[in-house]
Each structure stands twice: as C-alpha cells, then as structure tokens.
Design a protein around this motif. Structure first.
Motif, PDB file in Angstrom:
ATOM      1  N   PRO A 103       0.821  -1.215   0.000  1.00 55.11           N
ATOM      2  CA  PRO A 103       0.000   0.000   0.000  1.00 55.11           C
ATOM      3  C   PRO A 103       0.853   1.263   0.000  1.00 55.11           C
ATOM      4  N   GLY A 104       0.519   2.163  -0.903  1.00 60.56           N
ATOM      5  CA  GLY A 104       1.214   3.446  -0.945  1.00 60.56           C
ATOM      6  C   GLY A 104       2.534   3.438  -1.681  1.00 60.56           C
ATOM      7  N   PHE A 105       2.933   2.298  -2.290  1.00 60.13           N
ATOM      8  CA  PHE A 105       4.227   2.231  -2.982  1.00 60.13           C
ATOM      9  C   PHE A 105       4.380   3.335  -4.012  1.00 60.13           C
ATOM     10  N   ASP A 106       3.343   3.539  -4.827  1.00 52.87           N
ATOM     11  CA  ASP A 106       3.472   4.515  -5.910  1.00 52.87           C
ATOM     12  C   ASP A 106       2.629   5.759  -5.703  1.00 52.87           C
ATOM     13  N   ALA A 107       1.864   5.806  -4.626  1.00 54.57           N
ATOM     14  CA  ALA A 107       0.944   6.925  -4.455  1.00 54.57           C
ATOM     15  C   ALA A 107       1.655   8.241  -4.174  1.00 54.57           C
ATOM     16  N   ALA A 108       2.752   8.183  -3.429  1.00 55.17           N
ATOM     17  CA  ALA A 108       3.400   9.424  -3.004  1.00 55.17           C
ATOM     18  C   ALA A 108       3.943  10.240  -4.171  1.00 55.17           C
ATOM     19  N   ARG A 109       4.304   9.599  -5.253  1.00 56.43           N
ATOM     20  CA  ARG A 109       4.929  10.289  -6.371  1.00 56.43           C
ATOM     21  C   ARG A 109       3.953  10.553  -7.518  1.00 56.43           C
ATOM     22  N   ARG A 110       2.715  10.171  -7.358  1.00 56.66           N
ATOM     23  CA  ARG A 110       1.756  10.304  -8.447  1.00 56.66           C
ATOM     24  C   ARG A 110       0.764  11.424  -8.168  1.00 56.66           C
ATOM     25  N   LYS A 111       0.277  12.032  -9.235  1.00 53.62           N
ATOM     26  CA  LYS A 111      -0.486  13.274  -9.117  1.00 53.62           C
ATOM     27  C   LYS A 111      -1.991  13.058  -9.073  1.00 53.62           C
ATOM     28  N   VAL A 112      -2.662  14.063  -8.496  1.00 53.91           N
ATOM     29  CA  VAL A 112      -4.106  14.203  -8.627  1.00 53.91           C
ATOM     30  C   VAL A 112      -4.320  15.339  -9.628  1.00 53.91           C
ATOM     31  N   VAL A 113      -5.019  15.039 -10.710  1.00 55.01           N
ATOM     32  CA  VAL A 113      -5.201  16.007 -11.792  1.00 55.01           C
ATOM     33  C   VAL A 113      -6.687  16.265 -12.006  1.00 55.01           C
TER      34      VAL A 113
ATOM     35  N   THR B 225      -5.009   9.940  -9.678  1.00 53.43           N
ATOM     36  CA  THR B 225      -6.439  10.235  -9.732  1.00 53.43           C
ATOM     37  C   THR B 225      -6.689  11.343 -10.740  1.00 53.43           C
ATOM     38  N   LEU B 226      -7.677  11.130 -11.598  1.00 49.39           N
ATOM     39  CA  LEU B 226      -8.106  12.141 -12.563  1.00 49.39           C
ATOM     40  C   LEU B 226      -9.544  12.501 -12.247  1.00 49.39           C
ATOM     41  N   VAL B 227      -9.809  13.788 -12.061  1.00 54.58           N
ATOM     42  CA  VAL B 227     -11.138  14.247 -11.683  1.00 54.58           C
ATOM     43  C   VAL B 227     -11.741  15.068 -12.818  1.00 54.58           C
ATOM     44  N   VAL B 228     -12.976  14.745 -13.198  1.00 56.64           N
ATOM     45  CA  VAL B 228     -13.694  15.492 -14.236  1.00 56.64           C
ATOM     46  C   VAL B 228     -15.114  15.761 -13.750  1.00 56.64           C
ATOM     47  N   ALA B 229     -15.720  16.803 -14.303  1.00 52.48           N
ATOM     48  CA  ALA B 229     -17.080  17.160 -13.909  1.00 52.48           C
ATOM     49  C   ALA B 229     -18.086  16.146 -14.437  1.00 52.48           C
TER      50      ALA B 229
ATOM     51  N   ASP C 214     -15.593   4.794 -21.821  1.00 50.44           N
ATOM     52  CA  ASP C 214     -15.248   3.480 -21.254  1.00 50.44           C
ATOM     53  C   ASP C 214     -13.851   3.040 -21.670  1.00 50.44           C
ATOM     54  N   LEU C 215     -13.470   3.351 -22.922  1.00 51.58           N
ATOM     55  CA  LEU C 215     -12.133   2.997 -23.395  1.00 51.58           C
ATOM     56  C   LEU C 215     -11.079   3.830 -22.673  1.00 51.58           C
ATOM     57  N   VAL C 216     -11.342   5.129 -22.523  1.00 53.69           N
ATOM     58  CA  VAL C 216     -10.411   6.000 -21.799  1.00 53.69           C
ATOM     59  C   VAL C 216     -10.234   5.499 -20.366  1.00 53.69           C
ATOM     60  N   GLU C 217     -11.327   5.118 -19.730  1.00 49.28           N
ATOM     61  CA  GLU C 217     -11.275   4.617 -18.358  1.00 49.28           C
ATOM     62  C   GLU C 217     -10.492   3.320 -18.277  1.00 49.28           C
ATOM     63  N   HIS C 218     -10.663   2.447 -19.283  1.00 50.66           N
ATOM     64  CA  HIS C 218      -9.931   1.175 -19.310  1.00 50.66           C
ATOM     65  C   HIS C 218      -8.429   1.418 -19.421  1.00 50.66           C
ATOM     66  N   VAL C 219      -8.038   2.315 -20.311  1.00 52.69           N
ATOM     67  CA  VAL C 219      -6.617   2.629 -20.488  1.00 52.69           C
ATOM     68  C   VAL C 219      -6.037   3.217 -19.200  1.00 52.69           C
ATOM     69  N   ALA C 220      -6.809   4.098 -18.554  1.00 52.45           N
ATOM     70  CA  ALA C 220      -6.345   4.701 -17.303  1.00 52.45           C
ATOM     71  C   ALA C 220      -6.181   3.642 -16.210  1.00 52.45           C
ATOM     72  N   ALA C 221      -7.155   2.743 -16.110  1.00 55.50           N
ATOM     73  CA  ALA C 221      -7.111   1.707 -15.069  1.00 55.50           C
ATOM     74  C   ALA C 221      -5.889   0.808 -15.225  1.00 55.50           C
TER      75      ALA C 221
ATOM     76  N   SER D  19      -3.034   1.646 -16.030  1.00 53.10           N
ATOM     77  CA  SER D  19      -1.871   2.346 -15.478  1.00 53.10           C
ATOM     78  C   SER D  19      -2.095   2.741 -14.023  1.00 53.10           C
ATOM     79  N   GLY D  20      -3.148   2.195 -13.416  1.00 55.39           N
ATOM     80  CA  GLY D  20      -3.392   2.454 -12.011  1.00 55.39           C
ATOM     81  C   GLY D  20      -3.979   3.813 -11.716  1.00 55.39           C
ATOM     82  N   CYS D  21      -4.617   4.425 -12.702  1.00 50.84           N
ATOM     83  CA  CYS D  21      -5.224   5.741 -12.521  1.00 50.84           C
ATOM     84  C   CYS D  21      -6.734   5.604 -12.337  1.00 50.84           C
ATOM     85  N   GLU D  22      -7.247   6.184 -11.266  1.00 54.29           N
ATOM     86  CA  GLU D  22      -8.685   6.184 -11.019  1.00 54.29           C
ATOM     87  C   GLU D  22      -9.297   7.472 -11.575  1.00 54.29           C
ATOM     88  N   ILE D  23     -10.374   7.333 -12.337  1.00 54.90           N
ATOM     89  CA  ILE D  23     -11.084   8.508 -12.842  1.00 54.90           C
ATOM     90  C   ILE D  23     -12.293   8.756 -11.947  1.00 54.90           C
ATOM     91  N   VAL D  24     -12.329   9.924 -11.331  1.00 59.42           N
ATOM     92  CA  VAL D  24     -13.438  10.320 -10.465  1.00 59.42           C
ATOM     93  C   VAL D  24     -14.327  11.281 -11.237  1.00 59.42           C
TER      94      VAL D  24
END
Length: 205
Positions: A53-63, A127-131, A142-149, A151-156
């Motif tokens: 847990p947290g191995f890569d979180a510290a260096r990754r961005k919230v956008v 984490t990627l946040v959109v309205a 759905d394809l964008v979300e699949h590609v993000a997932a 790479s370990g990116c959650e789309i909110v």
C-alpha cells in the motif's frame, strides 16, 4: 522457488504499464536482476514490493481536467473550474495539477488531452477528476477509463450535468450527422460510377 518475470509479464502482474515499470527503475525504486544470459527480470519479491500500500501513491499526481468546446464558453469554463474546486475540497483531494482546455468532445486529438493520456500511461497520475464523462470524451469514455485503469489511474466523475452544456451536445450531434452525410454522398457517387462502368462494359460487348 520464486517466479521469474520479464518486464512485460511483471507489468501485467502488478497491474501497471511497461512504461511505469521503466520509470520505477529510472527512479531507483526497483532494480531488475539479470540471468546468466544477461536478460533482465523481476521476481516475486519485486511483486510484493510494488503491491505494498502506498508504494506509488506518493509520487503520483491528482489532476483535474476541465473542458469546453469553444472559446465563446469562457464563462462556462470558469464555472466548471470553480465547481471542481468545491468538489475536490469537499472530497479532501489535494490537487497537484489543473488542466483547462478548449476543444470539441469528439476530437480525441486535443493537445492537452493527449498530453494527459501520455502522463497517465507513464504512471504519473493516481487520480483524474472530471465534472462529467463527456468532459474527457463525448463518445468512448469506457475505453479511456480502461486505459487509465491499466496504469493504475482512477477517474473520479463528479457527474455534474449542469457543467456539460447542452449546446455542446447539439453541436457534436450535428458534426456526427455532417460526417455521415458526407460518407453517404460519397457512397452514392461510388454507386453511380459503378453503374456507369457496368453500362460501358455492357455496351462494349
């Protein structure tokens, strides 16, 4: 006996992209071993390290990514950014990067959108946040979300419909109709050319 993974297999095993694994190596966070043949590999101990847990979180961005279709919607864009600020504050999300872009939702070649997807593929975004889903893509979310997932990116998705202007939808639908209308006209011309060719062949017999 520990399993041996080549870089592609290792990336799949830990649910990241190959580019992310290479970034970890460049940062010195993991080190590939080598077989007598010189071939690089990882093993189960590397898998356990990465899956902590947290191995890569510290260096990754919230956008946060905000978008409108035209320059005449500057007020809508400002309202969207303000709403996302309130949303992230309420969620306790510390945002590292804000991206605002003007471009159609059907255009997947938008400059900032592509740069964002490249950053996600490199494993730089946690984490990627959109309205709303269509802020990223009018079709194909759905394809964008699949590609993000991958790479370990959650789309909110805040799912605020009011921040997805109806006029944009009308413009995008008109663009779809225009595109298919042009293809239909091209098909009709092609059919007429075939008819003329067939008549010419028949006349030569």
């Amino acid at each position: 006996m520990s399993n041996v993974y080549r870089i592609g297999d290792f990336a799949k095993r830990v649910g990241r992209s190959v580019s992310t694994v290479r970034r970890w190596e460049a940062e010195g966070r993991i080190t590939a071993r080598r077989l007598p043949s010189g071939q690089r590999y990882f093993d189960d101990s590397d898998v356990r390290t990465v899956l902590q847990p947290g191995f890569d979180a510290a260096r990754r961005k919230v956008v946060v990514y905000c978008r409108v279709s035209s320059s005449g919607q500057e007020a809508d864009l400002a309202m969207q950014v303000a709403a996302m600020q309130r949303f992230c504050l309420a969620r306790g999300l510390a945002v590292d990067e804000w991206i605002s872009e003007v471009g159609g939702g059907m255009d997947l070649r938008r400059e900032k959108f592509l740069a964002l997807m490249d950053s996600i593929d490199r494993g730089e975004v946690a984490t990627l946040v959109v309205a709303h889903k269509d802020r990223l893509a009018r079709f194909g979310f759905d394809l964008v979300e699949h590609v993000a997932a991958r790479s370990g990116c959650e789309i909110v998705v805040a799912n605020q419909e009011t921040l997805s202007p109806q006029q944009e939808l009308v413009e995008d639908l008109l663009a779809v109709v225009h595109t298919f209308s042009g293809r239909l006209n091209g098909l009709r011309r092609y059919e007429k050319e075939l008819e003329r060719a067939n008549l010419t062949v028949a006349g030569d017999r």
